[in-house]
Write a protein that holds these residues in place. Structure first.
Motif, short mmCIF file in Angstrom:
data_model
loop_
_atom_site.label_atom_id
_atom_site.label_comp_id
_atom_site.label_asym_id
_atom_site.label_seq_id
_atom_site.Cartn_x
_atom_site.Cartn_y
_atom_site.Cartn_z
N SER A 187 24.04 -45.54 5.49
CA SER A 187 22.63 -45.86 5.25
C SER A 187 22.42 -46.40 3.84
O SER A 187 22.95 -45.87 2.87
CB SER A 187 21.75 -44.64 5.49
N THR A 188 21.62 -47.45 3.75
CA THR A 188 21.38 -48.07 2.45
C THR A 188 20.17 -47.44 1.76
O THR A 188 19.91 -47.71 0.60
CB THR A 188 21.12 -49.59 2.62
N GLU A 189 19.42 -46.64 2.50
CA GLU A 189 18.29 -45.91 1.93
C GLU A 189 18.48 -44.42 2.21
O GLU A 189 19.23 -44.06 3.11
CB GLU A 189 16.98 -46.40 2.56
N PRO A 190 17.78 -43.56 1.46
CA PRO A 190 18.02 -42.12 1.64
C PRO A 190 17.87 -41.67 3.09
O PRO A 190 16.84 -41.92 3.71
CB PRO A 190 16.96 -41.48 0.75
N GLU A 191 18.91 -41.03 3.60
CA GLU A 191 18.89 -40.52 4.97
C GLU A 191 18.16 -39.17 4.95
O GLU A 191 18.53 -38.29 4.17
CB GLU A 191 20.35 -40.32 5.42
N PRO A 192 17.16 -38.97 5.80
CA PRO A 192 16.45 -37.69 5.76
C PRO A 192 17.38 -36.50 6.01
O PRO A 192 17.35 -35.51 5.29
CB PRO A 192 15.40 -37.84 6.86
N PHE A 193 18.20 -36.58 7.05
CA PHE A 193 19.19 -35.52 7.31
C PHE A 193 20.52 -36.21 7.64
O PHE A 193 21.43 -36.19 6.85
CB PHE A 193 18.73 -34.59 8.46
N GLY A 194 20.61 -36.80 8.85
CA GLY A 194 21.84 -37.48 9.24
C GLY A 194 22.70 -36.60 10.13
O GLY A 194 23.73 -36.07 9.70
N ARG A 195 22.26 -36.47 11.39
CA ARG A 195 23.02 -35.66 12.36
C ARG A 195 24.47 -36.13 12.45
O ARG A 195 25.39 -35.34 12.62
CB ARG A 195 22.37 -35.80 13.75
N VAL A 196 24.65 -37.46 12.35
CA VAL A 196 26.00 -38.01 12.55
C VAL A 196 27.00 -37.49 11.51
O VAL A 196 28.20 -37.43 11.79
CB VAL A 196 26.00 -39.56 12.53
N ILE A 197 26.50 -37.10 10.35
CA ILE A 197 27.40 -36.57 9.32
C ILE A 197 27.96 -35.22 9.77
O ILE A 197 29.18 -34.98 9.74
CB ILE A 197 26.64 -36.45 7.98
N VAL A 198 27.07 -34.35 10.22
CA VAL A 198 27.51 -33.02 10.70
C VAL A 198 28.39 -33.19 11.94
O VAL A 198 29.41 -32.50 12.10
CB VAL A 198 26.28 -32.13 11.01
N GLU A 199 28.01 -34.13 12.80
CA GLU A 199 28.82 -34.36 14.01
C GLU A 199 30.24 -34.81 13.65
O GLU A 199 31.22 -34.37 14.27
CB GLU A 199 28.14 -35.39 14.92
N GLY A 200 30.36 -35.68 12.66
CA GLY A 200 31.68 -36.13 12.21
C GLY A 200 32.50 -34.95 11.72
O GLY A 200 33.71 -34.85 11.99
N GLN A 201 31.83 -34.02 11.01
CA GLN A 201 32.55 -32.82 10.53
C GLN A 201 32.99 -31.96 11.71
O GLN A 201 34.11 -31.47 11.76
CB GLN A 201 31.64 -32.02 9.58
N LEU A 202 32.08 -31.81 12.70
CA LEU A 202 32.44 -30.99 13.87
C LEU A 202 33.57 -31.62 14.67
O LEU A 202 34.32 -30.94 15.36
CB LEU A 202 31.21 -30.79 14.77
N ALA A 203 33.67 -32.95 14.60
CA ALA A 203 34.75 -33.65 15.31
C ALA A 203 36.08 -33.56 14.54
O ALA A 203 37.07 -34.16 14.94
CB ALA A 203 34.38 -35.12 15.54
N LYS A 204 36.04 -32.83 13.42
CA LYS A 204 37.23 -32.66 12.57
C LYS A 204 37.77 -34.00 12.07
O LYS A 204 38.99 -34.24 12.05
CB LYS A 204 38.34 -31.89 13.29
N ARG A 205 36.84 -34.86 11.69
CA ARG A 205 37.24 -36.12 11.08
C ARG A 205 36.73 -36.13 9.65
O ARG A 205 35.65 -35.60 9.38
CB ARG A 205 36.63 -37.32 11.84
N PRO A 206 37.47 -36.72 8.71
CA PRO A 206 36.92 -36.85 7.36
C PRO A 206 35.67 -37.73 7.43
O PRO A 206 35.69 -38.77 8.09
CB PRO A 206 38.05 -37.52 6.57
#
Ligand code: UDP
Ligand code: GLC
Length: 382
Positions: free
Chosen positions: A288-307
């Protein structure tokens, strides 16, 4: 525990992050509560599949056409907004409170309180700054929040701070981080990733994925720019333009067709198998080029055990500790992104360590259980 009787209201019927977050809340509340949508679409189907009661009251086109970034043109929608508010006041009678999950739902629900409507909780999932909201719309939203709602639930500290900076009352704000269920990530069939790679026809080439709706500020173009500096690396773009941004989608397609990138960019459109797709790749990026309010995809990437590599602004910096549970790069900086991707690909052991710590952090901090505990507590105060 007996849960409050809630009328959840959302104007959208597509599957954005706000709607996917509401799906979990409404599912937990389905014995006492109902969802009211201003339009019909895939979100209604997903709610009903989860045995949530849904009522669709189609909003007049003038409401759906209002853009939060627009100016006084929103005045044209006023009669329709009044009508919608009346519907919410009437539909809310059987419930203890109204939960407004989107801006438009909140404005209509706040007006409904003038017509005897139930107390309103506004679940604010956007950063109310000039980048997304015209000054008129910001002023109206903050005025209505300060005078007509019982609580403002915010999805990150960044979202809460922006609301207060815009003049919102601090005493109304409660932080409720999103929670993401880990089961779909933990229970993937062992051959699913390999099947996806087969379908993409990429063998074991490095694959970096971005999993957001196609929208300029989600910044998929930043990954494509970074790819120009990463020969042999493939990019997976999952998501479609949900809110009328088809032009941006065409621009990405044109970028992807350029000779330097041809054959290396895989645009899959909207998918329901995000956990499997994340696992098929080596790295999950958030651009995201502007501030992301939360960003579910970030937590999902962590849960998928991916950096996970995320743009360092807004709620994203609350989800990732740089170098510990993921990496942060300056928003819009494709050179920095390319460098971090290159480093991760060249050091798989360090990448795995980062992913493992991200997974533990996401599971501990952003679970569905902690979401529901915070949400129940907030609603019990109304
Ligand atoms: N998503 C999905 N299918 C897609 C693209 C995205 O299900 O093709 C989901 C993604 O997994 C995430 C959500 O959409 O749960 C996006 O939420 P986020 O908070 O990252 O961004 P938003 O779209 O709400 O701004
Ligand atoms: C909004 C925000 C996103 C957030 C989601 C769920 O759509 O853009 O950052 O994760 O709501 O709260």
């Amino acid at each position: 525990m007996k849960r409050r009787r809630v009328l959840f209201v959302d104007h959208a019927a597509v599957l954005g992050g706000a709607e996917l977050s509401l799906l979990d809340l409404a599912t937990a509340y389905r014995d006492t509560s109902e969802v009211l949508l201003f339009a019909d679409g895939p979100f209604r189907e997903r709610l009903e599949a989860a045995q949530v009661k849904v009522k669709v009251i189609p909003a007049p086109q003038s409401i759906l056409a209002v853009k939060t970034s627009g100016g006084l043109s929103a005045v044209k929608a006023l009669p329709a907004l009044w009508w919608m508010a009346r519907q919410i006041a009437a539909a809310g009678r059987e419930f203890d409170l109204v939960h407004a999950n989107s801006q438009k739902a909140f404005i209509a629900a706040a007006i409904a309180t003038l017509m005897g409507g139930r107390p309103v909780v506004w679940h604010l999932r956007d950063i109310v700054t000039a980048q997304h909201f015209s000054s008129v719309n910001r002023a109206i939203a903050v005025f209505l929040a300060n005078h007509r709602v019982s609580q403002v639930l915010v999805n990150s500290r960044a979202t809460g701070e922006a609301f207060i900076a815009a003049g919102g009352r601090k005493d109304l704000v409660t932080l409720v981080y999103n929670g993401i269920g880990s089961d779909p990530f933990d229970n993937l069939a062992s051959d699913q990733s390999a099947q996806i790679r087969d379908q993409l026809g990429i063998g074991d080439a490095p694959l970096v994925g971005v999993f957001s709706r196609l929208s300029y500020w989600k910044g998929q173009h930043i990954l494509l720019e970074a790819l120009q500096e990463l020969p042999n690396v493939h990019a997976l773009l999952v998501g479609k333009a949900l809110f009328g941004e088809a032009e941006y989608a065409s621009r990405l397609e044109a970028m992807a067709a350029a000779p330097e990138l041809a054959g290396r960019v895989h645009m899959l459109g909207f998918r329901n198998d995000v956990p499997a797709l994340m696992s098929a790749g080596n790295i999950v990026v958030h651009t995201s080029t502007e501030p992301e309010p939360f960003g579910r995809v970030i937590v999902e990437g962590q849960l998928a055990k991916r950096p996970v590599v995320a743009a360092a602004a807004g709620g994203a910096v609350e989800l990732i500790q740089d170098g510990v549970t993921g990496h942060l790069v300056p928003p819009g900086d494709s050179v920095a992104l390319a460098k971090v991707i290159g480093n991760l690909l060249s050091d798989p052991i360090a990448a795995d360590r980062l992913a493992e710590r991200g997974y533990i952090h996401a599971k501990d901090t952003f679970s569905l259980e902690s979401l529901l505990t915070a949400f129940d507590q907030a609603l019990n105060k109304v």
